[in-house]
Design a protein around this motif. Structure first.
Motif, PDB file in Angstrom:
ATOM      1  N   THR A 114       0.921  -1.342  -0.033  1.00 23.65           N
ATOM      2  CA  THR A 114      -0.114  -0.056  -0.029  1.00 23.65           C
ATOM      3  C   THR A 114       0.880   1.200  -0.036  1.00 23.65           C
ATOM      4  O   THR A 114       1.995   1.256   0.492  1.00 23.65           O
ATOM      5  N   SER A 116       0.240   5.406   0.955  1.00 24.78           N
ATOM      6  CA  SER A 116      -0.661   6.642   1.493  1.00 24.78           C
ATOM      7  C   SER A 116      -0.159   7.834   1.489  1.00 24.78           C
ATOM      8  O   SER A 116       0.976   7.890   1.650  1.00 24.78           O
ATOM      9  N   ARG A 158      -5.107   6.204   0.344  1.00 27.72           N
ATOM     10  CA  ARG A 158      -4.545   4.897   0.203  1.00 27.72           C
ATOM     11  C   ARG A 158      -4.866   4.147  -1.252  1.00 27.72           C
ATOM     12  O   ARG A 158      -6.026   4.116  -1.575  1.00 27.72           O
ATOM     13  N   THR A 198      -6.570   3.468   6.151  1.00 33.57           N
ATOM     14  CA  THR A 198      -5.419   4.049   5.419  1.00 33.57           C
ATOM     15  C   THR A 198      -4.375   3.978   5.988  1.00 33.57           C
ATOM     16  O   THR A 198      -3.130   4.344   5.306  1.00 33.57           O
TER      17      THR A 198
END
Length: 198
Positions: A114, A116, A158, A198
């Motif tokens: 991920t 963000s 995100r 997130t």
């Protein structure tokens, strides 16, 4: 714990130090263009007992580590009147374009990892498009509002690398109630409650 994390534009290290307090045992790399700030961030990590690899480097210049999670709070504004104070100018006005930040995250984050970003609310559409260009999908948007009923001034965006799920808009995080923090904000700040996803 144990996962590799990258912060771009770490400044003096406040964000990665907060993350290390919430999730001990991470393998943290932090990139900061200003050598003086990078030195401060490295010193702050030592003072707080956090093992972090702090590098004075330009995020546009390879190499970057391969990580499970990447995050950044880029300078907010691409235009406008910059502050006469060099430190404030560097923090608030872009040297690298937002596209450079998302591209760097795209190079560093592994598939299913991920990325963000913290940004002014007005730039969420731009950020979403650039994250997609960098290979991220399944975007999640968390609005951050000063008070209930007020428009969000900041957003957290995100993306999941190679993510194919639907995009999501999360309930807004309201920061203040009365003269203090809201219950939700106090939970995040004091009780280490989860911040959306997130």
């Amino acid at each position: 714990p144990g996962e590799a994390v990258l912060e771009l534009g770490c400044g003096t290290g406040a964000a990665f130090l907060c993350l290390a307090a919430r999730v001990p045992g991470l393998a943290i790399t932090a990139i900061e263009q200003d050598p003086a700030l990078a030195t401060l961030a490295a010193g702050n990590a030592v003072l707080n007992g956090v093992a972090a690899d702090v590098r004075a480097a330009d995020l546009r210049a390879p190499p970057l580590p391969r990580v499970r999670h990447g995050f950044a709070n880029p300078p907010y504004w691409p235009a406008g009147t910059p502050s006469p104070d060099p430190a404030r100018r560097q923090a608030a006005h872009e040297a690298a374009a937002l596209a450079d930040w998302t591209a760097a995250l795209g190079r560093a984050v592994v598939p299913r990892g991920t990325a963000s970003l913290v940004l002014p609310a007005a730039r969420w559409g731009e950020a979403a498009a650039l994250l997609r260009e960098a290979g991220f999908g399944a975007l999640a948007l968390l609005p951050v509002a000063p008070r209930a009923g007020e428009a969000a001034k900041r957003v957290l965006v995100r993306g999941v690398k190679a993510g194919r799920g639907p995009d999501t808009v999360l309930p807004a995080l309201v920061l203040h109630e009365g003269a203090g923090w809201s219950a939700a904000a106090a939970g995040v700040l004091g009780a280490l409650a989860e911040l959306g996803r997130t």
